[in-house]
Scaffold this active site. Structure first.
Site, PDB file in Angstrom:
ATOM      1  N   ASP A  80      -8.127   3.754  -0.801  1.00  0.00           N
ATOM      2  CA  ASP A  80      -7.426   3.897  -2.078  1.00  0.00           C
ATOM      3  C   ASP A  80      -8.211   4.755  -3.067  1.00  0.00           C
ATOM      4  OD1 ASP A  80      -5.731   2.240  -0.822  1.00  0.00           O
ATOM      5  OD2 ASP A  80      -5.796   0.622  -2.300  1.00  0.00           O
TER       6      ASP A  80
ATOM      7  N   ASP B 109       2.016  -0.215   5.296  1.00  0.00           N
ATOM      8  CA  ASP B 109       0.576  -0.448   5.208  1.00  0.00           C
ATOM      9  C   ASP B 109       0.043  -1.021   6.526  1.00  0.00           C
ATOM     10  OD1 ASP B 109      -1.762  -0.396   3.746  1.00  0.00           O
ATOM     11  OD2 ASP B 109      -0.870  -1.421   2.028  1.00  0.00           O
TER      12      ASP B 109
ATOM     13  N   ARG C  19      -1.415   8.607   4.878  1.00  0.00           N
ATOM     14  CA  ARG C  19      -2.643   8.581   4.088  1.00  0.00           C
ATOM     15  C   ARG C  19      -3.821   9.003   4.964  1.00  0.00           C
ATOM     16  NH1 ARG C  19      -2.566   4.633   0.037  1.00  0.00           N
ATOM     17  NH2 ARG C  19      -4.815   4.527   0.307  1.00  0.00           N
TER      18      ARG C  19
HETATM   19  C1  GLA Z   1      -3.277  -0.826   0.274  1.00  0.00           C
HETATM   20  C2  GLA Z   1      -2.744   0.586   0.045  1.00  0.00           C
HETATM   21  C3  GLA Z   1      -2.442   0.768  -1.425  1.00  0.00           C
HETATM   22  C4  GLA Z   1      -1.425  -0.278  -1.898  1.00  0.00           C
HETATM   23  C5  GLA Z   1      -1.943  -1.665  -1.583  1.00  0.00           C
HETATM   24  C6  GLA Z   1      -0.888  -2.739  -1.809  1.00  0.00           C
HETATM   25  O1  GLA Z   1      -4.525  -0.995  -0.314  1.00  0.00           O
HETATM   26  O2  GLA Z   1      -3.675   1.526   0.489  1.00  0.00           O
HETATM   27  O3  GLA Z   1      -1.957   2.074  -1.689  1.00  0.00           O
HETATM   28  O4  GLA Z   1      -0.194  -0.044  -1.272  1.00  0.00           O
HETATM   29  O5  GLA Z   1      -2.369  -1.777  -0.224  1.00  0.00           O
HETATM   30  O6  GLA Z   1      -1.379  -4.009  -1.549  1.00  0.00           O
END
Ligand code: GLA
Length: 539
Positions: free
Chosen positions: A212, A156, A208
């Site tokens: 989210d 991340d 990604r």
């Molecule tokens: C970010 C990522 C998510 C998840 C969270 C965990 O928001 O984009 O997919 O992994 O962190 O804290």
């Protein structure tokens, strides 16, 4: 006679060789703990998920990764090594991946490129403070991949962004360290919430392309929108990741939680789940289930284990579908499957809108001469042959087809299919984009092209059944007098632009039989927009 036989077998062997395809690793399939549990995970939750993967036939359908997301962190010991959360993982961590492996699956973990994890911030998990890889890269790699034996890691960017790190340097460095420390190859997912730059395929097997995902239709469309024009950046075994699939919440125990968070804007119908899954297959995103597998409805399992849809996602050519038609609200995508340039293709119809859309797709536009045989992969049935595929699709829908017939050379290459070496990398206003442009085919053009050699458009798969001379029209808009530089397999041609409007700039160029690499741009002057290139045989 003997000699003839020898010649014949040599010829067969050679043609088999010429036909041999280069197959790459397909997108990752599995389950991830985040959407269902956030930081409230435990060893029993993870091991139960692994059991469910087997019991519900998900592993048999190809879902073979069990990935632990944020929330397992405890504290660093006096030497700086990570110790898992003493309540959530009371027996330590090693037995969890061991159990997953004993079931014939792979185990994944999570960390951050910087100091603190996202959960330490957004979920107020104090254990995520200082839990990231920052200044513990070697120790963490030893622990996670050698001591604990994990196979995959999602990395991340919350901590990395907070420290103001350079994203490319940071992830490249992490890749280097993991490669030098781990006893085996580790797959990395770069979680930077937007397409990070072309360097990323050296680091990750996926990355990604968005923030989210949320469990509602608008969020699914938003994910797809971010990925509509990134097909040139997937390939060679690495993929654009549209985030975990938000399927399986209908009636599940998670519903209450999500409903609290999203109110009426929660959940998908099964038809929407199928459209969601179809698009993740068409665009070759990793397929990670995000719900609690104990409660996953049978209807959802049937959708996400459809072997013909999964096969499109897992196709060995490793390609992402690109858009060949976009009229009104609907989108039509295509990609080669099974055999490059001469084989069948996967065709996708996508209607994100709230009304019905009628599609009409000529076989020629799909890349075939005459008729095509069409198979509906959602329904798993043959539809017969046609010259034009006509279909009315309900609101919020997507469908995948396999089309077969006699392939013909593609005569239009859209600007938005082209690869740009420094795409998203240059921090300046005039960076190449794929965006809506008045009058452009499919409504979209590549804009701010050139101005630097690494800003030129590159089509690396211009396949020709026969070699020879072709008329090439570059449909573009630029300041009159600007030279458009067209290069075919390194051979340069220049023609000056006459009109400021989107218009054809014409060339003649020699193409070879088989695959050609074509670039369009200008090494020093910016071209406002390139809509497409059109190719016509000269004789
Ligand atoms: C970010 C990522 C998510 C998840 C969270 C965990 O928001 O984009 O997919 O992994 O962190 O804290």
């Amino acid at each position: 006679m003997k000699r003839l036989f020898l010649y014949l077998s040599l010829a067969v062997a050679l043609s088999a060789c010429a036909d041999r395809q280069e197959y790459v690793r397909p997108p990752l399939m599995g389950w991830n703990s985040w959407n269902a549990y956030m930081v409230d995970i435990s060893d029993s939750i993870i091991m139960n998920a692994a059991d469910m993967m087997i019991a519900k036939g998900l592993k048999d359908a190809g879902y073979d990764h069990v990935n632990i997301d944020d929330g397992y962190f405890g504290y660093r010991d006096s030497l700086g090594y990570m110790v898992p959360h003493p309540v959530r993982f009371p027996k330590g961590m090693k037995h969890v991946p061991e159990y997953i492996h004993s079931l014939g699956m792979k185990a994944g973990l999570y960390s951050d490129a910087g100091h603190n994890t996202c959960g330490s911030n957004y979920n107020k998990d104090p254990h995520g403070l200082g839990a990231g890889l920052w200044q513990h890269e070697v120790q963490d790699a030893e622990r996670y991949f050698n001591d604990w034996d994990f196979d995959f890691i999602k990395i991340d960017w919350c901590g990395g962004s907070k420290l103001g790190l350079d994203v490319e340097q940071r992830y490249m460095r992490i890749r280097e360290i993991i490669d030098s420390v781990a006893n085996k190859h580790i797959d990395i997912n770069v979680c930077r919430w937007r397409y990070p730059g072309t360097w990323v395929s050296k680091v990750g097997s996926s990355w990604r392309v968005s923030g989210d995902i949320r469990p509602n239709w608008p969020s699914i469309c938003a994910m797809i929108e971010k990925n509509l024009y990134l097909s040139a950046y997937a390939g060679g075994g690495s993929y654009n990741d549209m985030d975990m699939m938000v399927v399986g919440y209908n009636g599940g125990k998670d519903s209450a939680f999500w409903e609290d968070s999203y109110g009426s804007n929660f959940g998908l119908t099964y038809a929407e789940e199928e459209a969601h899954f179809t698009m993740w297959c068409a665009l070759s995103s990793p397929l990670l289930i995000g719900c609690d597998l104990t409660y996953i409805p049978k209807e959802t399992i049937d959708i996400i284990t459809n072997p013909e849809l999964v096969a499109v996602n897992q196709d060995g050519l490793g390609l992402q579908s690109h858009i060949i038609q976009h009229d009104g609200a609907g989108y039509v995508f295509v990609k080669d499957v099974e055999k490059r340039f001469t084989g069948p293709r996967a065709l996708t119809l996508y209607n994100p809108s709230d009304s019905v859309v009628t599609f009409s797709v000529p076989a020629e536009l799909m890349g075939f001469a005459g008729e095509v045989a069409v198979r509906d992969l959602n329904q798993r049935k043959d539809l017969g042959t046609c010259e034009v595929l006509e279909m009315t699709m309900p609101a919020h829908s997507a469908k995948l087809f396999k089309v077969e017939g006699t392939r013909q050379d593609v005569s239009v290459y859209e600007g938005e299919w082209a690869y740009v070496e420094d795409f998203t990398r240059v921090r300046q206003k005039e960076i190449t984009k794929y965006e809506e442009y008045p009058g452009a085919s499919c409504g979209v053009a590549a804009t701010s092209v050139g101005g630097r050699p690494s800003g030129n458009l590159q089509w690396r798969d211009v396949y020709m059944k026969k070699g020879g001379r072709y008329a090439v029209s570059v449909i573009c808009a630029a300041e009159p007098g600007t030279e458009i530089v067209l290069s075919v397999n390194g051979q340069e041609h220049r023609t000056a632009v006459v009109s400021e409007e989107l218009d054809a700039v014409n060339f003649m160029a020699e193409f070879k039989k088989g695959n050609n690499v074509v670039t369009v741009g200008n090494p020093s002057v910016m071209i406002q927009a390139v809509d497409a290139i059109l190719l016509t045989p000269a004789e």
